[in-house]
Design an enzyme around this catalytic site. Structure first.
Site, PDB file in Angstrom:
ATOM      1  N   GLY A  32       0.850  -1.182   0.000  1.00  0.00           N
ATOM      2  CA  GLY A  32       0.000   0.000   0.000  1.00  0.00           C
ATOM      3  C   GLY A  32       0.882   1.227   0.000  1.00  0.00           C
ATOM      4  N   SER A  33       0.277   2.390   0.059  1.00  0.00           N
ATOM      5  CA  SER A  33       1.049   3.626  -0.053  1.00  0.00           C
ATOM      6  C   SER A  33       2.042   3.796   1.087  1.00  0.00           C
ATOM      7  CB  SER A  33       0.096   4.824  -0.104  1.00  0.00           C
ATOM      8  OG  SER A  33      -0.732   4.855   1.048  1.00  0.00           O
ATOM      9  N   GLU A  35       3.788   1.574   2.462  1.00  0.00           N
ATOM     10  CA  GLU A  35       4.909   0.646   2.303  1.00  0.00           C
ATOM     11  C   GLU A  35       5.814   1.013   1.119  1.00  0.00           C
ATOM     12  OE1 GLU A  35       2.161  -0.224   4.673  1.00  0.00           O
ATOM     13  OE2 GLU A  35       1.527  -0.787   2.658  1.00  0.00           O
ATOM     14  N   GLU A  54      -4.276  -9.870   2.688  1.00  0.00           N
ATOM     15  CA  GLU A  54      -3.299 -10.014   3.758  1.00  0.00           C
ATOM     16  C   GLU A  54      -3.407 -11.333   4.518  1.00  0.00           C
ATOM     17  OE1 GLU A  54      -4.909  -7.238   3.032  1.00  0.00           O
ATOM     18  OE2 GLU A  54      -3.556  -5.521   3.121  1.00  0.00           O
ATOM     19  N   HIS A  77      -0.018  -3.791   5.058  1.00  0.00           N
ATOM     20  CA  HIS A  77      -0.425  -2.414   4.841  1.00  0.00           C
ATOM     21  C   HIS A  77      -1.205  -1.879   6.028  1.00  0.00           C
ATOM     22  CE1 HIS A  77      -1.648   1.243   3.030  1.00  0.00           C
ATOM     23  NE2 HIS A  77      -2.889   0.890   2.756  1.00  0.00           N
ATOM     24  N   HIS A 284     -11.542 -29.633  22.722  1.00  0.00           N
ATOM     25  CA  HIS A 284     -12.458 -28.804  21.931  1.00  0.00           C
ATOM     26  C   HIS A 284     -13.896 -28.921  22.410  1.00  0.00           C
ATOM     27  CE1 HIS A 284     -14.100 -27.587  17.694  1.00  0.00           C
ATOM     28  NE2 HIS A 284     -14.072 -26.566  18.506  1.00  0.00           N
ATOM     29  N   GLY A 403      -8.265 -23.163  15.172  1.00  0.00           N
ATOM     30  CA  GLY A 403      -9.447 -23.554  14.415  1.00  0.00           C
ATOM     31  C   GLY A 403      -9.788 -22.582  13.312  1.00  0.00           C
TER      32      GLY A 403
END
Length: 537
Positions: A32-33, A35, A54, A77, A284, A403
């Site tokens: 993005g800008s 980076e 991402e 970003h 779980h 999970g």
């Protein structure tokens, strides 16, 4: 030039040199800008792996880090991009995947005014699912912060770290950073090992429960030697995210479920439980684990202090497994116990149209090359996978310890990048595939030998199974009709075909395993009953 003049080093230059020294020249990102100043004039000795979302970026880096046993570098970003990645960041934390995750931040001068793309309290955002998080106070501190993040990520238990970097920091002057020599492994306390030897020697019916830390440390051969020295059956811990013991070994006794009652039933007949590289235990569903009240000794060897401190019973021995397991074996006398009978293998399932999940997995196992790596996210089919696809090679299996869905496809891309030329098979459910389908585009661009096997039962099969366990009926949101996976794959440039009969399945799997690049096979399944995830298998 005056003799006193020194070459100006920028934060960007110092960081790139640091990454070279640390062996992190593969960068997983979605730009993005904020980076762009880091990406300016990208050096030819770095490999930038582009993910289209991402979550895929994080999953690819996780798979790469776990497969290489080295830290991976991620560039996200700003705040929204980090938010997209949080699901797989949580998974990376549970997977103990060593990552340095960086994210762009708006320029420092704009931050007091709540600017567009500004991240408020950026270092707090990914907590608690990072081991270390910082936005350096000064631009010149950025390379040192990244170096510190790397050391912490590689301190066992491994895990992700986070550094937020304002976009104008990259051009600021700074001093170069020399990586610190780092020897993070610590041997277990010799006195604790001596106590373990006494308990093992006195036991008549010991059992081993082993987990993913073994493969993560490269301690697999040492574990096999220890199990043979003790002469005890070996069970895989619940939800183990890697191969924990070769599943064709005579001592292998199966996989523990994530149910307290089932775990207790499987272990309570033994007079010593030695847990190696796993929690005690991952559950779980609720229930009573009578094992914890039985007085049966439980000894846990682990690198993870949090896992050791959370166990409700037993003795913990902290320290490196690749140092501790050989040390323990050397102290033990040869076993005099009668070896357990080998575990019976199920018969091959019968062919049918439409194909069943056990049959499809049986044929997938037969089609995979001997050295192929399996990455799995098909939780409703995991009991059938365990039955039909015994994993034999260390480093040959990866799944998620959490999970959170959307992991396996990008992770398989990362695993394939870490193993050039080696076939990787991604076994994934239809629901799981739809969480991170963008990763398939990256596999095409990187020309990876990746076979993606989509088990299409037109719904969230794990939710169907879990509904039966909880006696829930008519829950909405479980059925997934009308998804054309072949068209999705072809739309991203990936070869794809569907298989609905045994003959079509064999032909498609043969083609996928020989393809030069990625290929997707959609397997149309008989939507019948599946084995429960919560029974011993």
């Amino acid at each position: 030039m005056d003799a006193t003049t020194t070459t100006r080093t920028t934060v960007r230059e110092a960081t790139l040199d640091l990454l070279r020294e640390l062996g992190m020249t593969t960068v997983f990102g979605n730009p993005g800008s904020t980076e762009l100043p880091f990406l300016d004039r990208w050096p030819s000795d770095f490999h930038y792996v582009l993910g289209l979302q991402e979550a895929s970026v994080l999953g690819m880096a996780d798979g790469y880090a776990r497969a290489t046993r080295r830290c991976a570098f991620v560039n996200l970003h700003s705040a929204a991009g980090v938010g997209h990645a949080l699901g797989n960041l949580f998974t990376a934390y549970r997977n103990a995947a060593p990552l340095v995750v960086t994210a762009g931040q708006q320029t420092r001068s704009l931050l007091p005014n709540l600017p567009f793309l500004g991240a408020s309290d950026a270092a707090q955002f990914p907590k608690p699912y990072v081991k270390f998080s910082i936005e350096p106070a000064r631009a010149e501190d950025v390379p040192a912060a990244i170096a510190q993040a790397h050391r912490i990520a590689m301190q066992r238990p491994y895990g992700p770290t986070f550094v937020s970097i304002p976009s104008d920091d990259w051009s600021a002057p700074c001093q170069p950073v020399v990586p610190r020599a780092w020897f993070p492994d610590a041997s277990p306390d010799p006195a604790a090992l001596s106590e373990a030897v006494r308990a093992i020697t006195a036991a008549r019916r010991p059992v081993l429960v082993v987990g993913p830390e073994v493969d993560a440390e490269g301690a697999g051969p040492a574990l096999v030697a220890l199990a043979e020295r003790i002469g005890a059956p070996v069970l895989t811990s619940p939800f183990s995210s890697r191969l924990s013991f070769p599943e064709d070994h005579p001592l292998f006794a199966g996989h523990l479920p994530a149910s307290p009652q089932s775990v207790s039933d499987a272990l309570i007949a033994h007079d010593l439980v030695l847990v190696i590289g796993a929690p005690v235990f991952t559950f779980h569903v609720p229930g009573d684990c009578a094992l914890f009240r039985s007085g049966i000794p439980i000894i846990q060897m682990t690198t993870d202090a949090e896992a050791a401190s959370s166990a409700p019973a037993g003795t913990a021995i902290l320290g490196s497994l690749h140092l501790g397991l050989p040390a323990l074996a050397a102290l033990l006398p040869p076993a005099s116990r009668a070896l357990p009978a080998p575990r019976p293998r199920p018969s091959p399932p019968a062919a049918s149209t439409p194909v069943t999940a056990p049959y499809a997995l049986h044929r997938l196992h037969a089609a995979m090359p001997q050295d192929a790596i399996l990455v799995e996210e098909a939780p409703s089919h995991r009991p059938a996978m365990h039955a039909q696809m015994p994993i034999r090679e260390w480093g040959g299996f990866f799944t998620m310890a959490s999970g959170g869905l959307g992991y396996a496809l990008p992770a398989a891309v990362g695993v394939a990048l870490a193993n050039p030329g080696r076939r990787v098979a991604c076994l994934i459910g239809d629901g799981s595939f739809m969480y991170s389908p963008q990763a398939l585009w990256t596999a095409v661009q990187e020309k990876l030998p990746l076979a993606v096997i989509v088990m299409n039962n037109s719904g969230y099969g794990a939710m169907r199974s879990f509904s039966r366990v909880l006696q829930v009926r008519d829950a909405p949101g479980i059925e997934l009709p009308g998804i054309d996976f072949v068209s999705i794959a072809r739309g991203m440039g990936c070869a794809a075909r569907t298989a609905a009969t045994p003959a079509e399945l064999d032909a498609a799997l043969t083609e996928a395993m020989a393809a030069k690049g990625p290929m997707l096979v959609e397997v149309s399944l008989d939507n019948g009953a599946v084995a429960s995830l919560y029974d011993k298998h």
